[in-house]
Design a protein around this motif. Structure first.
Motif, PDB file in Angstrom:
ATOM      1  N   LYS A  89     -13.538   6.018   2.841  1.00 41.96           N
ATOM      2  CA  LYS A  89     -13.181   4.715   2.644  1.00 41.96           C
ATOM      3  C   LYS A  89     -12.010   4.803   1.595  1.00 41.96           C
ATOM      4  O   LYS A  89     -11.817   5.755   0.802  1.00 41.96           O
ATOM      5  N   LEU A  90     -11.032   3.943   1.994  1.00 45.46           N
ATOM      6  CA  LEU A  90      -9.813   3.852   1.357  1.00 45.46           C
ATOM      7  C   LEU A  90      -9.897   2.329   0.421  1.00 45.46           C
ATOM      8  O   LEU A  90     -10.421   1.597   0.638  1.00 45.46           O
ATOM      9  N   LYS A  91      -9.234   2.627  -0.974  1.00 44.64           N
ATOM     10  CA  LYS A  91      -9.368   1.587  -1.571  1.00 44.64           C
ATOM     11  C   LYS A  91      -8.072   0.502  -1.200  1.00 44.64           C
ATOM     12  O   LYS A  91      -7.254   0.557  -0.679  1.00 44.64           O
ATOM     13  N   ALA A  92      -8.516  -1.120  -1.234  1.00 43.59           N
ATOM     14  CA  ALA A  92      -7.886  -1.830  -0.619  1.00 43.59           C
ATOM     15  C   ALA A  92      -6.699  -2.218  -1.707  1.00 43.59           C
ATOM     16  O   ALA A  92      -6.907  -1.913  -2.827  1.00 43.59           O
ATOM     17  N   ALA A 149      -4.286  -3.926  -4.049  1.00 48.63           N
ATOM     18  CA  ALA A 149      -4.451  -4.656  -5.447  1.00 48.63           C
ATOM     19  C   ALA A 149      -3.804  -5.950  -5.265  1.00 48.63           C
ATOM     20  O   ALA A 149      -4.608  -7.094  -5.345  1.00 48.63           O
TER      21      ALA A 149
END
Length: 130
Positions: free
Chosen positions: A114-117, A119
């Protein structure tokens, strides 16, 4: 809106994946991984027509693919597959079932990193049309 998967389909797919984890990727993609350089060729005697029987094995699930070639490099047979025990039998009830394919895809997607969305989301400038 697509209806959710039935509980029985989810349970059956989950059981298939837990029982045969190496088969799941090949079933989902509907293809096997036959690495280059891993094929073997057996010479066919001239009294049987000559040529070669080439065998490849899938890295993920262990499926064998066999094909014969003549001495001039032309394929003389269709592709023949030999699946490991349980590959086809355990999945037979799902062939052509869109819900089963969707469940395999969801299992695969949930296992991806999973990648961070981001900001913030920046809007692209839009030119005004006169």
């Amino acid at each position: 809106m697509r209806p959710s998967l039935s509980a029985s389909t989810k349970a059956a797919i989950r059981e298939f994946i837990n029982t045969n984890p190496t088969f799941a990727d090949c079933r989902r993609e509907k293809r096997h991984v036959f690495p280059k350089g891993a094929a073997t060729a057996m010479t066919i005697p001239k009294n049987e027509g000559g040529g070669w029987l080439v065998t490849e094995e899938c890295d993920r699930c262990g499926t064998f693919r066999r094909v014969t070639w003549d001495q001039y490099g032309r394929r003389t047979s269709g592709l023949r597959y030999e699946w490991p025990d349980g590959y086809r039998e355990d999945f037979q009830c799902f062939i052509g079932d869109d819900d089963a394919a969707a469940a395999l895809n969801l299992h695969w997607i949930k296992g991806l990193p999973k990648l961070k969305a981001p900001a913030t989301v920046h809007q692209l400038p839009v030119r005004k049309v006169a």
